[in-house]
Design a protein around this motif. Structure first.
Motif, PDB file in Angstrom:
ATOM      1  N   VAL A  69      43.382  -1.441 -48.826  1.00 53.81           N
ATOM      2  CA  VAL A  69      43.454  -1.466 -50.288  1.00 53.81           C
ATOM      3  C   VAL A  69      43.140  -2.866 -50.812  1.00 53.81           C
ATOM      4  O   VAL A  69      42.414  -3.028 -51.810  1.00 53.81           O
ATOM      5  CB  VAL A  69      44.849  -1.014 -50.771  1.00 53.81           C
ATOM      6  CG1 VAL A  69      44.972  -1.178 -52.284  1.00 53.81           C
ATOM      7  CG2 VAL A  69      45.102   0.435 -50.383  1.00 53.81           C
ATOM      8  N   LYS A  70      43.645  -3.868 -50.133  1.00 54.56           N
ATOM      9  CA  LYS A  70      43.420  -5.255 -50.566  1.00 54.56           C
ATOM     10  C   LYS A  70      41.936  -5.609 -50.544  1.00 54.56           C
ATOM     11  O   LYS A  70      41.417  -6.238 -51.472  1.00 54.56           O
ATOM     12  CB  LYS A  70      44.205  -6.204 -49.664  1.00 54.56           C
ATOM     13  CG  LYS A  70      44.117  -7.661 -50.088  1.00 54.56           C
ATOM     14  CD  LYS A  70      44.943  -8.550 -49.175  1.00 54.56           C
ATOM     15  CE  LYS A  70      44.815 -10.025 -49.589  1.00 54.56           C
ATOM     16  NZ  LYS A  70      45.568 -10.908 -48.693  1.00 54.56           N
ATOM     17  N   VAL A  71      41.223  -5.192 -49.495  1.00 49.74           N
ATOM     18  CA  VAL A  71      39.791  -5.487 -49.402  1.00 49.74           C
ATOM     19  C   VAL A  71      39.040  -4.823 -50.549  1.00 49.74           C
ATOM     20  O   VAL A  71      38.175  -5.436 -51.185  1.00 49.74           O
ATOM     21  CB  VAL A  71      39.215  -5.033 -48.039  1.00 49.74           C
ATOM     22  CG1 VAL A  71      37.694  -5.114 -48.044  1.00 49.74           C
ATOM     23  CG2 VAL A  71      39.773  -5.892 -46.914  1.00 49.74           C
ATOM     24  N   VAL A  72      39.356  -3.575 -50.844  1.00 46.75           N
ATOM     25  CA  VAL A  72      38.684  -2.866 -51.933  1.00 46.75           C
ATOM     26  C   VAL A  72      38.962  -3.545 -53.268  1.00 46.75           C
ATOM     27  O   VAL A  72      38.059  -3.725 -54.097  1.00 46.75           O
ATOM     28  CB  VAL A  72      39.135  -1.387 -51.979  1.00 46.75           C
ATOM     29  CG1 VAL A  72      38.567  -0.699 -53.218  1.00 46.75           C
ATOM     30  CG2 VAL A  72      38.667  -0.659 -50.722  1.00 46.75           C
ATOM     31  N   GLU A  73      40.192  -3.948 -53.479  1.00 46.80           N
ATOM     32  CA  GLU A  73      40.559  -4.588 -54.750  1.00 46.80           C
ATOM     33  C   GLU A  73      39.864  -5.936 -54.935  1.00 46.80           C
ATOM     34  O   GLU A  73      39.518  -6.321 -56.050  1.00 46.80           O
ATOM     35  CB  GLU A  73      42.075  -4.783 -54.822  1.00 46.80           C
ATOM     36  CG  GLU A  73      42.838  -3.494 -55.068  1.00 46.80           C
ATOM     37  CD  GLU A  73      44.325  -3.711 -55.189  1.00 46.80           C
ATOM     38  OE1 GLU A  73      44.946  -3.009 -56.005  1.00 46.80           O
ATOM     39  OE2 GLU A  73      44.872  -4.566 -54.462  1.00 46.80           O
ATOM     40  N   GLU A  74      39.644  -6.643 -53.832  1.00 44.73           N
ATOM     41  CA  GLU A  74      39.085  -7.986 -53.929  1.00 44.73           C
ATOM     42  C   GLU A  74      37.572  -8.026 -53.775  1.00 44.73           C
ATOM     43  O   GLU A  74      36.976  -9.099 -53.860  1.00 44.73           O
ATOM     44  CB  GLU A  74      39.732  -8.891 -52.865  1.00 44.73           C
ATOM     45  CG  GLU A  74      41.227  -9.122 -53.104  1.00 44.73           C
ATOM     46  CD  GLU A  74      41.846  -9.978 -52.030  1.00 44.73           C
ATOM     47  OE1 GLU A  74      41.146 -10.262 -51.019  1.00 44.73           O
ATOM     48  OE2 GLU A  74      43.023 -10.363 -52.170  1.00 44.73           O
ATOM     49  N   CYS A  75      36.943  -6.870 -53.538  1.00 45.36           N
ATOM     50  CA  CYS A  75      35.483  -6.839 -53.394  1.00 45.36           C
ATOM     51  C   CYS A  75      34.820  -7.310 -54.682  1.00 45.36           C
ATOM     52  O   CYS A  75      35.286  -7.014 -55.778  1.00 45.36           O
ATOM     53  CB  CYS A  75      34.999  -5.417 -53.105  1.00 45.36           C
ATOM     54  SG  CYS A  75      35.143  -4.935 -51.395  1.00 45.36           S
ATOM     55  N   GLY A  76      33.724  -8.017 -54.528  1.00 44.18           N
ATOM     56  CA  GLY A  76      32.950  -8.400 -55.701  1.00 44.18           C
ATOM     57  C   GLY A  76      32.215  -7.198 -56.269  1.00 44.18           C
ATOM     58  O   GLY A  76      31.986  -6.201 -55.574  1.00 44.18           O
ATOM     59  N   ASP A  77      31.854  -7.273 -57.535  1.00 45.68           N
ATOM     60  CA  ASP A  77      31.163  -6.151 -58.184  1.00 45.68           C
ATOM     61  C   ASP A  77      29.822  -5.852 -57.540  1.00 45.68           C
ATOM     62  O   ASP A  77      29.302  -4.747 -57.631  1.00 45.68           O
ATOM     63  CB  ASP A  77      30.957  -6.455 -59.670  1.00 45.68           C
ATOM     64  CG  ASP A  77      32.278  -6.413 -60.439  1.00 45.68           C
ATOM     65  OD1 ASP A  77      33.231  -5.810 -59.915  1.00 45.68           O
ATOM     66  OD2 ASP A  77      32.343  -6.983 -61.541  1.00 45.68           O
ATOM     67  N   SER A  78      29.226  -6.857 -56.877  1.00 45.73           N
ATOM     68  CA  SER A  78      27.914  -6.657 -56.256  1.00 45.73           C
ATOM     69  C   SER A  78      28.018  -6.090 -54.845  1.00 45.73           C
ATOM     70  O   SER A  78      27.025  -5.794 -54.210  1.00 45.73           O
ATOM     71  CB  SER A  78      27.160  -7.994 -56.207  1.00 45.73           C
ATOM     72  OG  SER A  78      27.872  -8.937 -55.419  1.00 45.73           O
TER      73      SER A  78
END
Length: 485
Positions: A373-382
């Motif tokens: 969940v943390k990785v998905v939340e912190e992913c950049g928009d690109s």
């Protein structure tokens, strides 16, 4: 006519196109829409359930683009035969897949169509046929006599059980592209005399070198000093040149040779580490994202290959590897995360590059729900890889409720697209951002009440997505069909 309200002609066409791609749309509706030129391509490319009659209609009467889209499907032999005679060469070329798939029996009618394609006026069609792995030998022998070298060069790639005499004929072909193709496929081991002939030919030398270990000959040491860098690099991959090639080519400045030094199983760990250090420190090239690094990554794409760069004791070098300024290297490590130790995975999940974190979370095993969940939340928009993370079995469905309340449009759109919660979808269907509403319109779990609201959305693509949603009531489809003139 209350469901759709007042419709402009443009809005109506968009809704009908959406309905045409709806997998739940009735056959009668698709038949009527096929009469409309503006709907043909969408139906041919996106409607998953087309009847035999509808496929015949598209291939026989529609425009080239629609026919090309239809030919991309797995067609029954009688429909594929229509595609094989189409005026558009791309349609004929695509028909080969349907005529030669595993479920097709090579009956006389099918063979007749394949013979027709083997004599097609377009070289691209014949070349595609020659590359086909499942093909009657009778057709292959026709292609073997083709006057175009591209067709002959394609044969060894598809002909797995090519007879030795045919393979030798291709090795001795007058065209260099055909000889190179035969060498690259390595269907048979050439005779010593044939191999020496190939090694003496500068056009086939590099591709013939891998045969050296399979034939009882003493390879000429002059190959190590060949002016062609691909020849020198190929020597590093042979056991007969082991040791000698490493000694002579250790300081070669060619990129191909340096890549070969890093990936060859016949090069010592000491040399490999030394070359690796040069490349990463910029002694060879100052740019850490340079062409040589991309070449290395492309040459070592399997899980274990990155470890080979620093030898069998790679585990002791994780810290320096993970701190490398080279994004290509760190992303390659992330793709190898199934085989990495837990400490290395933790470091990759903290990498400054969101793509490294995303790749790690996609491939690594035994990750906690919190980490995913943390990785998905912190992913950049690109970063485009995060939807794959949400498809992992370990990804918690409750996270979508949290995403729905996020101030990030990307997370709200992801929640709208992936959740099956009617409550969450009801909340997001009135989102101020149209991409979130669009995701709700596509979700088959969106309630009928929300879909009816989204049908009147000011953004045309949202309403069109509702029409394509297989969960819309059949009475809506019938009502929309009544608009067709």
């Amino acid at each position: 006519m209350q469901t759709f309200g007042d419709l402009s002609s443009n809005r109506l066409n968009l809704l009908l196109v959406g309905l045409a791609t709806n997998p739940a749309a009735p056959k009668s509706l698709i038949d009527r829409l096929l009469e409309k030129p503006w709907a043909e391509f969408e139906i041919a490319s996106r409607q998953p359930h087309l009847s035999i009659g509808q496929l015949k209609r598209i291939l026989s009467r529609s425009g080239d683009f629609a026919a090309q889209a239809a030919s991309l499907r797995k067609l029954p032999p009688d429909i594929a035969a229509i595609a094989a005679r189409h005026r558009n060469s791309l349609v004929r070329q695509q028909s080969i897949i349907s005529l030669t798939n595993q479920d097709v029996k090579f009956e006389d009618t099918v063979i007749a169509e394949l013979e027709r394609l083997a004599g097609d006026e377009e070289c691209n069609v014949r070349e595609s046929l020659a590359r086909t792995r499942r093909l009657p030998d009778r057709i292959r022998y026709i292609l073997l006599a083709d006057s175009n070298a591209r067709v002959r060069a394609a044969l060894p790639y598809g002909w797995d059980d090519i007879p030795r005499e045919v393979y030798n004929k291709l090795l001795a072909d007058s065209n260099q592209a055909v000889r190179i193709a035969a060498c690259q496929t390595r269907r048979h081991v050439p005779t010593p005399g044939m191999l020496l002939s190939l090694l003496s030919d500068r056009t086939t030398r590099a591709t013939a070198i891998p045969f050296i270990d399979l034939v009882e000959i003493t390879p000429p040491s002059s190959l190590l000093g060949d002016p062609d860098e691909e020849v020198r690099a190929a020597c590093l991959g042979t056991a007969k040149f082991a040791g000698l090639a490493e000694k002579k080519l250790r300081h070669d400045e060619s990129i191909s040779v340096k890549v070969a030094l890093l990936v060859s199983p016949y090069v010592s760990n000491l040399t490999r580490k030394s070359v690796y250090s040069e490349v990463m420190s910029g002694v060879t090239l100052n740019d850490p994202t340079s062409f040589i690094v991309r070449e290395i990554v492309n040459s070592c794409w399997d899980d274990q290959s990155v470890l080979r760069w620093v030898g069998d004791t790679a585990q002791t070098d994780w810290e320096s590897l993970l701190e490398s300024p080279c994004l290509h290297l760190r992303r390659a490590l992330a793709r190898s995360s199934k085989t990495l130790p837990p400490a290395a995975i933790c470091d990759l999940l903290k990498d400054s590059d969101p793509t490294v974190r995303t790749i790690t979370a996609t491939f690594a095993r035994n990750l906690s729900e919190e980490n995913l969940v943390k990785v998905v939340e912190e992913c950049g928009d690109s970063t485009k890889g995060y939807p794959h993370i949400t498809r992992r079995r370990e990804f918690p469905a409750t996270a979508f409720m949290r995403f729905a309340k996020s101030d990030k449009v990307r997370l709200r759109s992801l929640a709208a697209f992936r959740t099956n919660s009617v409550e969450v979808l009801g909340q997001l269907s009135s989102d101020p951002d149209f991409t979130v509403r669009l995701a709700c319109a596509k979700n088959p779990h969106t309630s009928r009440k929300c879909l009816s609201i989204l049908l009147r959305d000011p953004v045309d693509s949202v309403a069109q997505a509702v029409a394509a949603n297989p969960s819309i009531p059949i009475e809506w489809m019938i009502e929309l069909e009544s608009y067709i003139l």
